[in-house]
Structures are given as structure tokens and as C-alpha cells.
Design a protein around this motif. Structure first.
Motif, PDB file in Angstrom:
ATOM      1  N   GLY A  68     -33.333  26.750 -45.019  1.00 34.98           N
ATOM      2  CA  GLY A  68     -31.991  27.065 -45.470  1.00 34.98           C
ATOM      3  C   GLY A  68     -31.120  27.596 -44.348  1.00 34.98           C
ATOM      4  O   GLY A  68     -30.327  26.868 -43.740  1.00 34.98           O
ATOM      5  N   GLU A  69     -31.276  28.876 -44.033  1.00 37.95           N
ATOM      6  CA  GLU A  69     -30.401  29.513 -43.044  1.00 37.95           C
ATOM      7  C   GLU A  69     -30.536  28.888 -41.660  1.00 37.95           C
ATOM      8  O   GLU A  69     -29.536  28.663 -40.969  1.00 37.95           O
ATOM      9  N   TRP A  70     -31.767  28.611 -41.223  1.00 37.30           N
ATOM     10  CA  TRP A  70     -31.963  28.035 -39.892  1.00 37.30           C
ATOM     11  C   TRP A  70     -31.712  26.535 -39.870  1.00 37.30           C
ATOM     12  O   TRP A  70     -31.460  25.967 -38.807  1.00 37.30           O
ATOM     13  N   GLY A  71     -31.823  25.879 -41.014  1.00 44.12           N
ATOM     14  CA  GLY A  71     -31.466  24.470 -41.113  1.00 44.12           C
ATOM     15  C   GLY A  71     -32.483  23.470 -40.595  1.00 44.12           C
ATOM     16  O   GLY A  71     -32.129  22.324 -40.285  1.00 44.12           O
ATOM     17  N   PHE A  72     -33.763  23.853 -40.516  1.00 45.28           N
ATOM     18  CA  PHE A  72     -34.773  22.873 -40.112  1.00 45.28           C
ATOM     19  C   PHE A  72     -34.969  21.840 -41.215  1.00 45.28           C
ATOM     20  O   PHE A  72     -34.912  22.162 -42.408  1.00 45.28           O
ATOM     21  N   LEU A  87     -41.123  19.903 -28.723  1.00 45.95           N
ATOM     22  CA  LEU A  87     -40.686  21.111 -29.428  1.00 45.95           C
ATOM     23  C   LEU A  87     -39.329  21.613 -28.965  1.00 45.95           C
ATOM     24  O   LEU A  87     -38.550  22.126 -29.770  1.00 45.95           O
ATOM     25  N   SER A  88     -39.028  21.489 -27.678  1.00 42.11           N
ATOM     26  CA  SER A  88     -37.724  21.967 -27.212  1.00 42.11           C
ATOM     27  C   SER A  88     -36.593  21.205 -27.889  1.00 42.11           C
ATOM     28  O   SER A  88     -35.564  21.789 -28.255  1.00 42.11           O
ATOM     29  N   LEU A 101     -42.495  20.350 -36.950  1.00 42.08           N
ATOM     30  CA  LEU A 101     -41.960  21.331 -37.897  1.00 42.08           C
ATOM     31  C   LEU A 101     -43.077  22.245 -38.399  1.00 42.08           C
ATOM     32  O   LEU A 101     -42.901  23.456 -38.521  1.00 42.08           O
ATOM     33  N   GLY A 102     -44.239  21.636 -38.673  1.00 44.80           N
ATOM     34  CA  GLY A 102     -45.368  22.422 -39.155  1.00 44.80           C
ATOM     35  C   GLY A 102     -45.865  23.413 -38.124  1.00 44.80           C
ATOM     36  O   GLY A 102     -46.232  24.547 -38.459  1.00 44.80           O
ATOM     37  N   ASP A 141     -45.905  20.841 -47.563  1.00 45.92           N
ATOM     38  CA  ASP A 141     -45.427  19.745 -46.721  1.00 45.92           C
ATOM     39  C   ASP A 141     -44.293  20.261 -45.835  1.00 45.92           C
ATOM     40  O   ASP A 141     -43.167  20.454 -46.321  1.00 45.92           O
ATOM     41  N   PRO A 142     -44.542  20.485 -44.532  1.00 47.86           N
ATOM     42  CA  PRO A 142     -43.490  21.058 -43.678  1.00 47.86           C
ATOM     43  C   PRO A 142     -42.355  20.085 -43.385  1.00 47.86           C
ATOM     44  O   PRO A 142     -41.278  20.518 -42.970  1.00 47.86           O
TER      45      PRO A 142
END
Length: 270
Positions: A68-72, A87-88, A101-102, A141-142
Motif C-alpha cells: 500500500g504505502e510503499w507501492g510494491f 534488487l536495485s 519481491l519475496g 504470494d509476494p
């Protein structure tokens, strides 16, 4: 070039292993900056969620913060692009693959002392949550940011392996990080080959063969990469290794012809 072993990978956080892997594939990838960014996220999550006394509430808080807040989010439009494996770039774009993401989510969850582990499920990377107040784990599920049922996981498996496929006990167990890093490496290699980024794909192959030097399929893949880079004699050597180790494989006969052509090709100096 190779700075760690399987045992070392198993003892470090998955995201750290992934960041080290990224830097070995592409030396321009900033390992220290990635780790600093992960620590900043973990600190932010602690401030938001650690005030909650119940671990399920803390987990839900992290999910709301992360997605939500971070938007991933999962990258549905460019799922197979190599950017989703670094990752970067995932931290910058806030989108990625299940494993990246996981790995980020797991790093923060472990910092919060949540009972979360990585699972190398046959169809995709998942997270297993072993709640302290329950004998039954949950699976997360990430990529989508939601819990999934074993019924849905069974459907995924049938879609990949056919109607008689069944979930095995080993499919649901926590997986060693070195195994996940190996799968991560293979996916990165495939993405870079599709993008015709053969120099970085070659780094993936060399790294895979460092850990599994006798794997004939890795030699076959590296042979293809060498062929695209016009390093004919090395391509022929890797193809010949595959042929010798897997003479009954349908690809062996095709590669025999490739070896004949490559051995007749003048060497190209790079």
C-alpha cells in the motif's frame, strides 16, 4: 569472482544473497546501496508495526505498508524482463518478480521476527508463515501480496505439470536459500539471453557452473551463449561436453552438427 559458498548463502538473508548475486552478474549493481535501502525499509516497518502485540496483526501491518504505502507490486506487463531480477532496480521501480519481491518482504519480516520462511514451490516463489498459535502454516504470494490456499496451489501445479499432478510434502517445506538463489540465477540467465545481453548471460552461466561444474545442461546453455558471442572454439567445447554426457538427448544430434560447423569457423579475437 565468486565470493561465497552454498553454506554461506544458506546462513545469510535471502535478499543479501540476491544482492551479492546481482553484483556478480553485473558489477555495476550497488550491493551496499541495496542493503542500506533494505535496512531503511526494515526500520520504517518497525516503527509502524512493532507496536502491535499480535504477530498476525504485525504481518497484516507489513502487508499494508509494503503493497500500500510503499507501492510494491508484481510486474505483470514485463514479467520476464531482467530488471525484475535485480534488487536495485526493483527497489527503485517498486515492481518486480515473485522472488525479488519475496526476498525484500522476507528481509523485513525477519527483522520484525515474524515466523516467515522462503518456499521454492514448483510453479513460483512463495512465503510460508508458521504462526505460533496454529499448527497449520499459511502461504503468501509476494507477487500479488495475498495469502493463497493449497487448493489454488494445486491448481497452479496442475496447470504446469498436468491433471495428475499433486502437491508433495517437500513442495511446501522451507527451502535453503542456496537453492532459491540457484533458481534466481537460472531465471536471470534466461531473461538476459532473451534480451540478447550475452555478456551478462555469460556471467550467469559461469556462476552456475562454479556451483555445478558438471551440469551438462549448463554447459549446453553456455555453449549457446559463446556461439552468440562468436567464440566458436569454446562453444564447440561446451556443446561437445553436453553431447558426451547426454548422448540420448534429442538435442545431442542437432548439436553434433553445430560442433562440426563451429570447429570449421576461424577463431575470432575479442
Amino acid at each position: 569472482m565468486y565470493q561465497f559458498t552454498d553454506d554461506q548463502l544458506d546462513t545469510m538473508p535471502l535478499a543479501e544473497g540476491g544482492a551479492r548475486l546481482n553484483a556478480l552478474i553485473d558489477p555495476s549493481q550497488p550491493f551496499e546501496a541495496v542493503m542500506n535501502a533494505l535496512d531503511d525499509l526494515a526500520e520504517d516497518a518497525e516503527q509502524h508495526c512493532m507496536v502491535l502485540p499480535d504477530e498476525r496483526d504485525r504481518f497484516d501491518c507489513l502487508v499494508r505498508l509494503f503493497y500500500g504505502e510503499w507501492g510494491f507490486c508484481g510486474d505483470h506487463e514485463s514479467f520476464y524482463h531482467s530488471d525484475n531480477l535485480f534488487l536495485s532496480k526493483v527497489l527503485e521501480a517498486r515492481s518486480g518478480s515473485p522472488v525479488t519481491l519475496g526476498a525484500i518482504f522476507l528481509y523485513i519480516a525477519e527483522d520484525m521476527e515474524l515466523p516467515v520462511k522462503a518456499v521454492n514451490f514448483p510453479t513460483q516463489f512463495l512465503l510460508r508463515v508458521d504462526w505460533r498459535d496454529s499448527r497449520e502454516p499459511s502461504y503468501f504470494d509476494p507477487f500479488e501480496g495475498v495469502f493463497v490456499t493449497q487448493h489454488l496451489m494445486q491448481a497452479w501445479l496442475i496447470g504446469q505439470e498436468g491433471p495428475v499432478a499433486e502437491i508433495k510434502e517437500k513442495d511446501l517445506k522451507a527451502t535453503e536459500h542456496s537453492t532459491i538463489i540457484g533458481r534466481w540465477l537460472g531465471v536471470a540467465k534466461g531473461a538476459l539471453i532473451r534480451e540478447e545481453n550475452y555478456p551478462l548471460a555469460l556471467r550467469c552461466s559461469d556462476l552456475a557452473l562454479h556451483f555445478s561444474p558438471e551440469d551438462p545442461h549448463e554447459h549446453r546453455d553456455r555453449g549457446y551463449i559463446y556461439q552468440q558471442l562468436e567464440v566458436s572454439h569454446l562453444a564447440a567445447q561446451d556443446y561437445q561436453y553436453f553431447i558426451d554426457q547426454c548422448p540420448e538427448d534429442p538435442a545431442a544430434n542437432v548439436l553434433k552438427l553445430q560442433v562440426m560447423v563451429l570447429n570449421e569457423t576461424p577463431a575470432v579475437l575479442h
